[in-house]
Design a protein around this motif. Structure first.
Motif, PDB file in Angstrom:
ATOM      1  N   ILE A 138       0.858  -1.182   0.000  1.00 44.23           N
ATOM      2  CA  ILE A 138       0.000   0.000   0.000  1.00 44.23           C
ATOM      3  C   ILE A 138       0.893   1.231   0.000  1.00 44.23           C
ATOM      4  N   TRP A 139       0.685   2.099  -0.987  1.00 48.78           N
ATOM      5  CA  TRP A 139       1.382   3.392  -1.041  1.00 48.78           C
ATOM      6  C   TRP A 139       0.387   4.442  -0.583  1.00 48.78           C
ATOM      7  N   LEU A 140       0.684   5.070   0.551  1.00 52.34           N
ATOM      8  CA  LEU A 140      -0.164   6.126   1.076  1.00 52.34           C
ATOM      9  C   LEU A 140       0.267   7.460   0.496  1.00 52.34           C
ATOM     10  N   MET A 141      -0.649   8.142  -0.181  1.00 52.87           N
ATOM     11  CA  MET A 141      -0.366   9.516  -0.579  1.00 52.87           C
ATOM     12  C   MET A 141      -0.051  10.332   0.680  1.00 52.87           C
ATOM     13  N   PRO A 142       0.602  11.500   0.557  1.00 50.15           N
ATOM     14  CA  PRO A 142       1.084  12.208   1.750  1.00 50.15           C
ATOM     15  C   PRO A 142       0.035  12.322   2.858  1.00 50.15           C
ATOM     16  N   VAL A 143       0.459  11.975   4.061  1.00 44.18           N
ATOM     17  CA  VAL A 143      -0.440  11.938   5.218  1.00 44.18           C
ATOM     18  C   VAL A 143      -0.164  13.086   6.187  1.00 44.18           C
ATOM     19  N   TYR A 144       0.701  14.007   5.818  1.00 40.21           N
ATOM     20  CA  TYR A 144       1.191  15.041   6.719  1.00 40.21           C
ATOM     21  C   TYR A 144       0.282  16.278   6.701  1.00 40.21           C
ATOM     22  N   PRO A 145       0.402  17.161   7.712  1.00 41.09           N
ATOM     23  CA  PRO A 145      -0.372  18.404   7.696  1.00 41.09           C
ATOM     24  C   PRO A 145      -0.060  19.229   6.447  1.00 41.09           C
ATOM     25  N   ILE A 146      -1.082  19.871   5.903  1.00 41.62           N
ATOM     26  CA  ILE A 146      -0.936  20.683   4.701  1.00 41.62           C
ATOM     27  C   ILE A 146      -0.805  22.154   5.092  1.00 41.62           C
ATOM     28  N   SER A 147       0.147  22.835   4.512  1.00 39.34           N
ATOM     29  CA  SER A 147       0.386  24.241   4.837  1.00 39.34           C
ATOM     30  C   SER A 147      -0.853  25.092   4.592  1.00 39.34           C
ATOM     31  N   GLU A 148      -1.048  26.066   5.469  1.00 42.73           N
ATOM     32  CA  GLU A 148      -2.149  27.025   5.324  1.00 42.73           C
ATOM     33  C   GLU A 148      -1.751  28.169   4.393  1.00 42.73           C
ATOM     34  N   VAL A 149      -0.502  28.611   4.507  1.00 43.72           N
ATOM     35  CA  VAL A 149      -0.033  29.760   3.734  1.00 43.72           C
ATOM     36  C   VAL A 149       0.050  29.398   2.250  1.00 43.72           C
ATOM     37  N   ARG A 150      -0.539  30.221   1.404  1.00 42.22           N
ATOM     38  CA  ARG A 150      -0.557  30.045  -0.057  1.00 42.22           C
ATOM     39  C   ARG A 150      -1.198  28.716  -0.474  1.00 42.22           C
ATOM     40  N   ARG A 151      -2.055  28.180   0.364  1.00 39.78           N
ATOM     41  CA  ARG A 151      -2.733  26.909   0.059  1.00 39.78           C
ATOM     42  C   ARG A 151      -3.479  27.021  -1.262  1.00 39.78           C
ATOM     43  N   LYS A 152      -3.345  25.982  -2.086  1.00 40.19           N
ATOM     44  CA  LYS A 152      -4.004  25.974  -3.391  1.00 40.19           C
ATOM     45  C   LYS A 152      -5.518  25.836  -3.241  1.00 40.19           C
ATOM     46  N   ALA A 153      -6.243  26.637  -4.009  1.00 36.86           N
ATOM     47  CA  ALA A 153      -7.697  26.533  -4.076  1.00 36.86           C
ATOM     48  C   ALA A 153      -8.117  25.946  -5.420  1.00 36.86           C
ATOM     49  N   THR A 154      -7.472  26.402  -6.467  1.00 38.86           N
ATOM     50  CA  THR A 154      -7.676  25.866  -7.818  1.00 38.86           C
ATOM     51  C   THR A 154      -6.299  25.780  -8.453  1.00 38.86           C
ATOM     52  N   GLY A 155      -6.253  25.392  -9.725  1.00 42.86           N
ATOM     53  CA  GLY A 155      -4.969  25.261 -10.388  1.00 42.86           C
ATOM     54  C   GLY A 155      -4.150  26.535 -10.395  1.00 42.86           C
ATOM     55  N   ASP A 156      -4.849  27.709 -10.424  1.00 37.62           N
ATOM     56  CA  ASP A 156      -4.107  28.960 -10.525  1.00 37.62           C
ATOM     57  C   ASP A 156      -4.422  29.958  -9.413  1.00 37.62           C
ATOM     58  N   LYS A 157      -5.198  29.530  -8.407  1.00 36.35           N
ATOM     59  CA  LYS A 157      -5.533  30.431  -7.316  1.00 36.35           C
ATOM     60  C   LYS A 157      -5.195  29.810  -5.970  1.00 36.35           C
ATOM     61  N   SER A 158      -4.787  30.655  -5.025  1.00 36.41           N
ATOM     62  CA  SER A 158      -4.591  30.216  -3.649  1.00 36.41           C
ATOM     63  C   SER A 158      -5.764  30.686  -2.814  1.00 36.41           C
ATOM     64  N   ILE A 159      -5.857  30.199  -1.565  1.00 34.95           N
ATOM     65  CA  ILE A 159      -7.000  30.597  -0.743  1.00 34.95           C
ATOM     66  C   ILE A 159      -6.984  32.093  -0.449  1.00 34.95           C
ATOM     67  N   GLU A 160      -5.793  32.709  -0.515  1.00 31.87           N
ATOM     68  CA  GLU A 160      -5.724  34.156  -0.308  1.00 31.87           C
ATOM     69  C   GLU A 160      -6.463  34.927  -1.407  1.00 31.87           C
ATOM     70  N   ASP A 161      -6.664  34.251  -2.563  1.00 30.19           N
ATOM     71  CA  ASP A 161      -7.372  34.893  -3.670  1.00 30.19           C
ATOM     72  C   ASP A 161      -8.890  34.759  -3.551  1.00 30.19           C
TER      73      ASP A 161
END
Length: 479
Positions: free
Chosen positions: A80-103
Motif C-alpha cells: 500500500i502506497w499512502l499519498m502524503p499523510v502530513y499536515p498541509i500548509s495554510e499559507v498560499r494553500r491551493k484553491a484551484t490550479g491557478d488560485k490560492s485561498i488568499e485569492d
C-alpha cells in the motif's frame, strides 16, 4: 488493538503460570514481527495500491480506509502506497490550479479548499483531518497483519510555506536575488512550474541532507513503515537518495519507489520507478495515435536502457492522471480493459489507484473533498482475477528476477500484440487486437495453454489463423 489483546491474555495467564514472563515476552515479540521484512521474493508477484485517504471514503480518515485493508488482499495487493499523510500548509494553500485561498474573498468559500497533499507543513506529524498517529499505527499494523507492506509518499523536493524550516533554516531553500525563498523552477527555462503553494529546497546545503534523512528515519523507527514513494525523485540529487537509504535501512530493509524513469536512481537507492513512457504509449495506442510497432520499439528500449534487475511500475491511472489528464474511460475508452490486462502481464509491478477497483469514472478533485464510488462493477472481478494470476504464476514475476518477455510474431504485428512470459517452466501468453477494428492474423503457438481470461471462445488452431474483435484480448496460462 491486537497488541493489547495479547498483553491482557498474558496477564491472565500470569495468575496460574509461574513461567508466564517468558511466555508474555515471546507473544509480544511475535506480534511485533507480524510481517517479514520487505524482500524481493514477495515483490516479484506484488500488486501495489495507491491510497488517497482524503477521497477514499466519505469520512476521509485512516480508520475508514483501515477497515477495507483485508479486502485489498482479494485484489492481490502486497504493497500500500499512502499519498502524503502530513499536515498541509495554510499559507498560499491551493484553491484551484491557478488560485490560492488568499485569492478567495469569501471566508466560507475558502473552507472547502483543503490544499495539495504535496504542500507539507510538517514531515513528522499527520494531517488531523485523517485522524491521529494512533489511527495511523493501527492502519500499518492492520496491513502487516494481512501480509501487506506500507510505504509513505515522501516529498523531498519542497515544503509548504509555513514549514518551520523557512524560519529556522532559510538556508535550506532556493533563494532569488533578494534572498527570498522561491517556488520550484524549471531548470531549463528558469520559470516557475506553477507550484506556487510550495517552497523549493536547495540540496547544495548538506545540512539539509541530514535533516531530511532524519525526518524519513523517524517514520521507519517510530511507526514501522516499510519504505517510501519519492515524489519527483529526479529533481532531488541522486546522491542524496544514495546516502539516505543505507541509513534508513539500518533499521530494516525497505522498498523504495521513485516517481521517475531515470536509470541512475536504480543503481543504489530505488528498486522500482514509474513506467511513464509505457503509460503514455498505452494512451496513444488506445486513441489510435500509435501502433503496436511503437510498443515493440519501447520494449526494446527498456531492454537496452536498464540493468536486468531494474523494474518499473505499470499503470493505467494514478492521482495525477485521474485529476489532471482524465479518467481511464476518457483516455482509453473501449481499450481500457485491454490495457489493464496488459499492465498486469508485462514485466514490472501493476498499480491500482483508489477508486479504479470501483470503476471510478470522474476526475477526483485535487484540492477539495471528494469521494470514490463504492459499488463493485466490472473492474473489481477483473482486478481480482488478474491479481490472483500475478500472485501465483512465476511467469508474471516482475521484480529483480523477472520472468522473460518474448515477442510472438504475427502476420499483423502493427495491430496485434502477442508475447509470452516464462519462468521456471511456467508460461503466460497475452494476445490482443490493439485497434478499434476487427483483425485477422496468423500466429504460431506452441503447446496447449488453457484460456485464463479474456476471449472465452479462444482455442489454439492448428492452422494458426485467428480473428479478434476490436480491443479483444486473451490471457493463456498454465496455472
Amino acid at each position: 488493538m491486537r497488541r493489547i489483546s495479547i498483553l491482557l491474555l498474558g496477564l491472565l495467564v500470569f495468575a496460574s503460570c509461574k513461567n508466564e514472563p517468558e511466555q508474555k515476552e515471546t507473544a509480544e515479540v511475535q506480534d511485533e514481527i507480524s510481517i517479514e521484512p520487505v524482500n524481493n521474493d514477495v515483490l516479484e508477484s506484488a500488486v501495489i495500491y495507491e491510497a488517497n485517504i482524503r477521497q477514499y471514503s466519505p469520512e476521509g480518515t485512516f480508520a475508514a480506509f483501515t477497515k477495507d485493508i483485508p479486502q485489498l488482499k482479494e485484489l492481490g495487493v502486497k504493497v500500500i502506497w499512502l499519498m502524503p499523510v502530513y499536515p498541509i500548509s495554510e499559507v498560499r494553500r491551493k484553491a484551484t490550479g491557478d488560485k490560492s485561498i488568499e485569492d478567495i474573498e469569501d471566508a466560507e468559500e475558502r473552507k472547502k479548499y483543503l490544499g495539495s497533499y504535496y504542500a507539507i507543513g510538517d514531515y513528522t506529524k499527520v494531517n488531523p483531518e485523517f485522524g491521529t498517529k494512533e489511527d495511523f499505527d493501527d492502519l500499518v499494523q492492520t496491513a502487516h497483519d494481512n501480509g501487506i507492506y506500507v510505504i509513505l509518499d515522501w516529498v523531498a523536493n519542497h515544503t509548504g510555506w509555513d514549514h518551520a524550516w523557512l524560519k529556522e533554516h532559510p538556508e535550506f531553500y532556493t533563494q532569488n536575488d533578494k534572498g527570498e525563498p522561491v517556488d520550484p523552477l524549471n531548470p531549463e527555462t528558469g520559470e516557475s512550474w506553477g507550484w506556487t503553494d510550495v517552497a523549493d529546497l536547495n540540496y547544495d546545503n548538506k545540512e539539509l541532507w541530514e535533516a531530511m534523512t532524519a525526518e524519513m528515519k523517524y517514520w521507519v523507527d517510530e511507526h514501522d513503515i516499510d519504505g517510501f514513494r519519492a515524489d519527483v525523485a529526479g529533481e532531488v540529487p541522486t546522491e542524496f537518495w544514495e546516502q539516505a537509504v543505507p541509513k534508513l535501512e539500518a533499521t530494516k530493509p525497505l522498498f523504495m519507489l521513485a516517481e521517475s524513469e531515470e536509470k541512475e536512481l536504480f543503481h543504489k537507492a530505488f528498486q522500482m520507478g514509474y513506467n511513464w513512457e509505457g503509460h503514455h504509449l498505452k494512451n496513444q495506442i488506445a486513441q489510435g495515435k500509435a501502433t503496436v510497432e511503437a510498443w515493440d520499439d519501447y520494449m526494446k528500449k527498456i531492454d537496452t536502457t536498464y540493468q536486468q534487475d531494474d523494474y518499473l511500475m505499470n499503470f493505467v491511472t494514478n492521482h495525477d492522471e485521474n485529476s489532471w489528464s482524465g479518467t481511464v474511460k476518457e483516455r482509453m475508452g473501449s481499450a481500457a480493459e485491454t490495457m489493464v490486462a496488459l499492465s498486469y502481464t508485462i514485466p514490472g509491478m501493476p498499480l491500482i489507484y483508489s477508486g479504479q477497483e470501483y470503476d471510478l469514472d470522474h476526475r477526483l478533485k485535487f484540492f477539495e473533498k471528494d469521494s470514490i464510488p463504492r459499488t463493485k462493477g466490472v473492474m473489481w472481478p477483473l482486478l481480482e482475477k488478474l491479481g490472483k494470476l500475478k500472485n501465483s504464476n512465476p511467469a508474471l514475476h516482475g521484480g529483480k528476477e523477472a520472468a522473460s518477455y518474448k515477442r510472438l510474431e504475427t502476420t499483423a504485428n502493427e495491430k496485434v500484440l502477442a508475447f509470452e512470459r516464462s519462468k521456471n517452466g511456467a508460461r503466460v501468453v497475452y494476445i490482443a487486437n490493439m485497434t478499434n477494428e476487427p483483425v485477422t492474423f496468423d500466429l504460431k503457438l506452441d503447446g496447449n495453454l488453457p484460456v485464463y481470461h479474456g476471449k472465452t471462445d479462444f482455442k489454439i488452431q492448428e492452422d494458426g489463423k485467428y480473428q479478434f474483435n476490436p480491443w479483444e484480448y486473451v490471457i493463456l496460462s498454465d496455472n
